[in-house]
Scaffold this motif. Structure first.
Motif, short mmCIF file in Angstrom:
data_model
loop_
_atom_site.label_atom_id
_atom_site.label_comp_id
_atom_site.label_asym_id
_atom_site.label_seq_id
_atom_site.Cartn_x
_atom_site.Cartn_y
_atom_site.Cartn_z
N GLY A 184 0.93 -1.26 0.02
CA GLY A 184 -0.04 -0.12 -0.20
C GLY A 184 0.74 1.03 0.13
N PRO A 185 0.23 2.60 -0.38
CA PRO A 185 1.07 3.62 -0.56
C PRO A 185 1.53 4.03 1.01
CG PRO A 185 -1.06 3.90 -1.55
CD PRO A 185 -0.85 2.37 -0.97
N ASN A 186 2.54 4.80 1.08
CA ASN A 186 2.99 5.37 2.25
C ASN A 186 1.74 5.83 3.19
OD1 ASN A 186 5.79 5.21 2.29
ND2 ASN A 186 6.05 6.93 0.89
N GLY A 187 1.69 5.65 4.24
CA GLY A 187 0.81 6.38 5.28
C GLY A 187 -0.69 5.52 5.15
N ALA A 188 -0.50 4.37 4.54
CA ALA A 188 -1.83 3.62 4.20
C ALA A 188 -2.29 2.90 5.55
CB ALA A 188 -1.64 2.47 3.30
N GLN A 229 -7.85 0.73 4.51
CA GLN A 229 -9.16 -0.11 4.14
C GLN A 229 -8.32 -1.24 2.99
OE1 GLN A 229 -12.08 2.42 2.64
NE2 GLN A 229 -13.47 1.54 3.95
N LYS A 230 -8.81 -2.57 3.28
CA LYS A 230 -8.29 -3.33 2.46
C LYS A 230 -9.06 -3.32 1.26
CE LYS A 230 -9.27 -7.92 2.56
NZ LYS A 230 -9.40 -9.23 2.96
N ILE A 231 -8.51 -2.86 -0.01
CA ILE A 231 -8.86 -2.69 -1.26
C ILE A 231 -8.77 -3.94 -2.22
CG2 ILE A 231 -8.99 -0.32 -1.22
CD1 ILE A 231 -6.49 -0.12 -3.24
N ALA A 232 -7.83 -4.49 -2.05
CA ALA A 232 -7.67 -6.00 -2.83
C ALA A 232 -7.14 -7.13 -1.98
CB ALA A 232 -7.01 -5.59 -4.20
N GLU A 233 -7.31 -8.29 -2.58
CA GLU A 233 -6.51 -9.38 -2.00
C GLU A 233 -6.39 -10.29 -3.29
OE1 GLU A 233 -8.20 -11.14 1.49
OE2 GLU A 233 -6.75 -12.77 1.64
N GLY A 234 -5.25 -11.06 -3.27
CA GLY A 234 -4.99 -12.09 -4.25
C GLY A 234 -3.74 -12.64 -4.57
N THR A 235 -3.35 -13.24 -5.81
CA THR A 235 -2.08 -13.73 -5.83
C THR A 235 -1.30 -12.33 -6.41
OG1 THR A 235 -2.49 -14.09 -8.25
CG2 THR A 235 -2.71 -15.83 -6.70
N PRO A 236 0.18 -12.39 -6.34
CA PRO A 236 0.68 -11.06 -6.90
C PRO A 236 0.19 -10.68 -8.02
CG PRO A 236 2.31 -12.62 -5.61
CD PRO A 236 0.89 -13.18 -5.84
N GLN A 237 0.02 -11.58 -9.08
CA GLN A 237 -0.40 -11.29 -10.39
C GLN A 237 -1.69 -10.61 -10.53
OE1 GLN A 237 1.01 -14.13 -9.46
NE2 GLN A 237 3.08 -13.63 -10.61
N GLU A 238 -2.47 -11.08 -9.73
CA GLU A 238 -4.02 -10.60 -9.81
C GLU A 238 -4.16 -9.23 -9.04
OE1 GLU A 238 -6.03 -14.90 -8.63
OE2 GLU A 238 -6.10 -13.43 -7.06
N VAL A 239 -3.25 -9.00 -7.92
CA VAL A 239 -3.29 -7.73 -7.46
C VAL A 239 -2.71 -6.58 -8.35
CG1 VAL A 239 -2.22 -6.60 -5.32
CG2 VAL A 239 -3.82 -8.61 -5.05
N ASN A 255 -4.91 -5.35 -10.67
CA ASN A 255 -6.38 -4.75 -10.49
C ASN A 255 -6.45 -3.08 -10.37
OD1 ASN A 255 -8.05 -3.66 -8.42
ND2 ASN A 255 -8.16 -5.63 -7.21
N PRO A 256 -7.29 -2.89 -11.32
CA PRO A 256 -7.32 -1.46 -11.65
C PRO A 256 -7.55 -0.39 -10.20
CG PRO A 256 -9.32 -2.44 -12.44
CD PRO A 256 -8.39 -3.52 -11.71
N ASP A 257 -7.78 -0.99 -9.26
CA ASP A 257 -8.22 -0.11 -8.02
C ASP A 257 -6.75 0.10 -7.23
OD1 ASP A 257 -10.97 0.19 -8.04
OD2 ASP A 257 -11.34 -1.61 -6.78
N VAL A 258 -5.96 -1.02 -7.54
CA VAL A 258 -4.58 -0.96 -6.83
C VAL A 258 -3.84 -0.02 -7.72
CG1 VAL A 258 -2.55 -2.42 -6.38
CG2 VAL A 258 -4.98 -3.28 -6.01
N ILE A 259 -4.02 -0.06 -8.80
CA ILE A 259 -3.01 0.79 -9.77
C ILE A 259 -3.54 2.12 -9.42
CG2 ILE A 259 -2.70 1.53 -12.20
CD1 ILE A 259 -3.19 -1.39 -12.88
N GLU A 260 -4.73 2.41 -9.57
CA GLU A 260 -5.38 3.81 -9.32
C GLU A 260 -4.77 4.18 -7.61
OE1 GLU A 260 -9.37 4.95 -10.07
OE2 GLU A 260 -9.50 5.75 -8.07
N ALA A 261 -4.63 3.43 -6.77
CA ALA A 261 -4.30 3.89 -5.27
C ALA A 261 -2.68 4.12 -5.33
CB ALA A 261 -4.54 2.86 -4.54
N TYR A 262 -1.98 3.47 -6.05
CA TYR A 262 -0.77 3.54 -6.13
C TYR A 262 -0.41 4.95 -6.94
CZ TYR A 262 1.69 -0.07 -3.61
OH TYR A 262 2.37 -0.70 -2.54
#
Lengths: 327, 247
Positions: B42-46, B220-230, B233-240
């Motif tokens: 997760g990003p800094n401060g997450a 908040q937990k926004i995603a969970e899965g294998t490294p590839q799945e995560v 994941n568009p939400d993850v890309i957006e968060a980062y």
């Protein structure tokens, strides 16, 4: 080989200490009495202030409780039971003192310990005047028949204090105390119950300090609160440990030898130098100056600085050797 | 992925924690099974470190429960949790600076033996495993950063944890040093130690050794899965990388 070598110095020191009373005057025997006594109390302080890194500036509290317990009980229950009572009472008193002061960390802990000792000084001087005779002083029953025998009492006490602290410091307990000194959070992550171990160190330290106070009182023959509960006692124990090296096995003894001889030499050397005024006051000034210099330029103390230098040398040689071997 | 037999080793169950008005952990749940390597990214401060601090008892959750081997560890002191078998490292390394490298690890080994001889023997083994034996007699404060980070792992490992929490053990390391740490983490798994890592920037480590990844953002937990799945994941890309990502 290394084991044998590490015993040479202590054994030599013991032989010298055993010979001294047969050659030295009573005056010098008393100087050694104070060296042994304060080295012993320094060893005790070192457990808490050195190994566990909890800067107690109020060890006079335990010293005074030991002294007064002995002074008040010796003529009623006998000398050795009174010494035992002094040990027990100073240990027991350390429990509430520790529980209160250890709630604070760093400089706040140090301030709290000063406050406790100061509080006991005031109580002993005023509130418990009926018991302690206040500033008028209290006669104290001697421990041994001949004053020159106190040399041996103090030597025995110092050896006992050294043995107990060395045993603790070089075992699991010592590692735990050092971990607490270095970082309490990390200490907890390696399963150390940090409040318990701090209290444990303080109890052992208070026990030995109380015994030291009792011996001090018996040798003096009369005590008043200012002799045993004062900041001068607390400070002396801390200073000699810092000078010798906190958190080192022999530091307090080295510090005690230097401080006692230095202050004795100074008092004699300065007497009669008219423009200085009171030689005692000037000796105190130099004493303070010495502390400032040591803290500024040699914070690890004499033994600590030498050990660090030696360890650094060994480690350098070792890493060079492994690098050369192609690792 | 490893087999998930029976109940999880650690269950982080609907945990909430707020500092003032800010939820640093907002209803987060996850679990880890024996032998598994889970990474929290997760990003800094997450709020990753706060999760670690709650598991290890430095911070107590407001709501929810944390169970280890089926028993609640919520509200226990850090040393009690360590005794249950959870070891950790700190993001900001805390070497016991005035103790030697060897003594740092001996200290850890004392968690399960009172014998100095035994503790020393085990510490020597761990120093060899972690590649720190070259510095064994050096004061820990004099070590270079990469070695200090490994010393944190070595000390924790010496307590024989069942689960080890690694707080950014690769941050600030060079790529070569990071590879060495990856090797070490793989060896940990071979020794049967489950691990939770928290690493943000060195994704290579995450991709290479984690069985599962969870992503934390704003507590908040926004995603969970294998490294590839995560990582896809568009939400993850957006968060980062922030919103309105232009690809």
């Amino acid at each position: 080989m290394n084991r044998i070598r590490s015993w040479i110095l202590p054994v030599l020191a013991l032989i010298v200490f055993a010979v001294i009373p047969f050659t030295a005057s009573f005056y010098y025997q008393q100087i050694f009495f104070y060296i042994f006594l304060f080295a012993g109390v320094g060893f005790a302080w070192n457990l808490v202030g050195g190994y566990a890194g909890q800067l107690s500036l109020g060890h006079a509290a335990f010293f005074g409780i030991g002294a007064y317990t002995y002074a008040l009980l010796a003529q009623h229950i006998g000398v050795w039971p009174a010494l035992l009572a002094a040990a027990v009472l100073s240990t027991v008193s350390a429990a509430p003192i520790g529980l209160i002061c250890f709630r604070l960390r760093g400089p706040y802990f140090a301030l709290a310990t000063i406050a406790v000792a100061q509080l006991l000084l005031v109580l002993a001087t005023n509130q418990f005047k009926d018991l302690t005779q206040g500033a008028a002083g209290l006669l104290v029953q001697g421990m041994v028949s001949d004053p020159s025998l106190y040399y041996w009492v103090a030597l025995g006490f110092m050896i006992l204090a050294f043995a107990i602290t060395a045993l603790l410091a070089t075992s699991k307990t010592g590692y735990y105390l050092m971990a607490i000194r270095e970082d309490e959070d990390t200490a907890q992550t390696v399963t150390i119950n940090t409040p318990l171990y701090k209290l444990y160190a303080l109890l052992v330290s208070a026990l030995l300090t109380g015994v030291g106070g009792a011996i001090f009182a018996a040798n003096l023959g009369t005590i008043q609160p200012n002799d045993v509960f004062s900041g001068a006692i607390s400070n002396q124990v801390v200073f000699l440990s810092i000078l010798g090296g906190t958190g080192t096995l022999f530091g307090p003894l080295v510090g005690a030898v230097i401080l006692e001889f230095a202050s004795d030499w100074l008092k004699n050397a300065l007497t009669g130098v008219a423009w200085l005024g009171d030689p005692n006051a000037f000796a105190f000034f130099l004493y303070g100056l010495l502390i400032v210099l040591v803290v500024m330029f040699m914070p690890a103390g004499i033994v600590g600085t030498l050990t660090k230098w030696w360890k650094g040398r060994v480690a350098r040689v070792q890493s060079q050797r492994t690098t050369a071997a192609g690792v | 992925m490893s087999n998930h037999n029976g109940r999880p080793l650690l269950e982080f169950d609907h945990v909430k924690k707020h500092f003032g008005g800010l939820f640093v952990t907002n209803d987060v749940s996850f679990s880890i099974h024996e032998g598994e390597v889970l990474f929290i990214i997760g990003p800094n401060g997450a709020g990753k470190t706060t999760i670690f601090n709650q598991i290890t008892g430095f911070v107590t959750p407001d709501e929810g429960d944390i169970r280890f081997e089926g028993r609640s560890i919520k509200g226990l002191r850090p040393y009690q949790i360590a005794r249950r078998g959870i070891g950790r490292t700190f993001q900001i390394v805390k070497p016991l600076a005035n103790m030697t490298v060897l003594d740092n690890v001996v200290l850890g080994a004392f968690a399960h033996t009172a014998s100095k001889h035994q503790a020393r023997k085990e510490a020597e083994e761990i120093l060899a495993l972690t590649g720190l034996d070259r510095w064994r007699d050096m004061l820990a404060g004099a070590l270079p950063l990469a070695a200090r980070k490994r010393l944190e792992i070595a000390r924790a490992l010496a307590t024989r944890p069942k689960l080890i929490l690694l707080d950014e053990v690769c941050a600030g390391l060079t790529p070569t040093e990071a590879v060495e740490t990856i090797q070490l983490l793989k060896q940990l798994r071979d020794r049967g130690v489950s691990a939770i890592g928290g690493i943000e920037h060195v994704m290579r480590v995450v991709m290479e050794i984690s069985d599962r990844v969870i992503v934390i953002h704003h507590g908040q937990k926004i995603a969970e899965g294998t490294p590839q799945e995560v990582t896809s994941n568009p939400d993850v890309i957006e968060a980062y990388l922030g919103s309105k990502l232009e690809v």
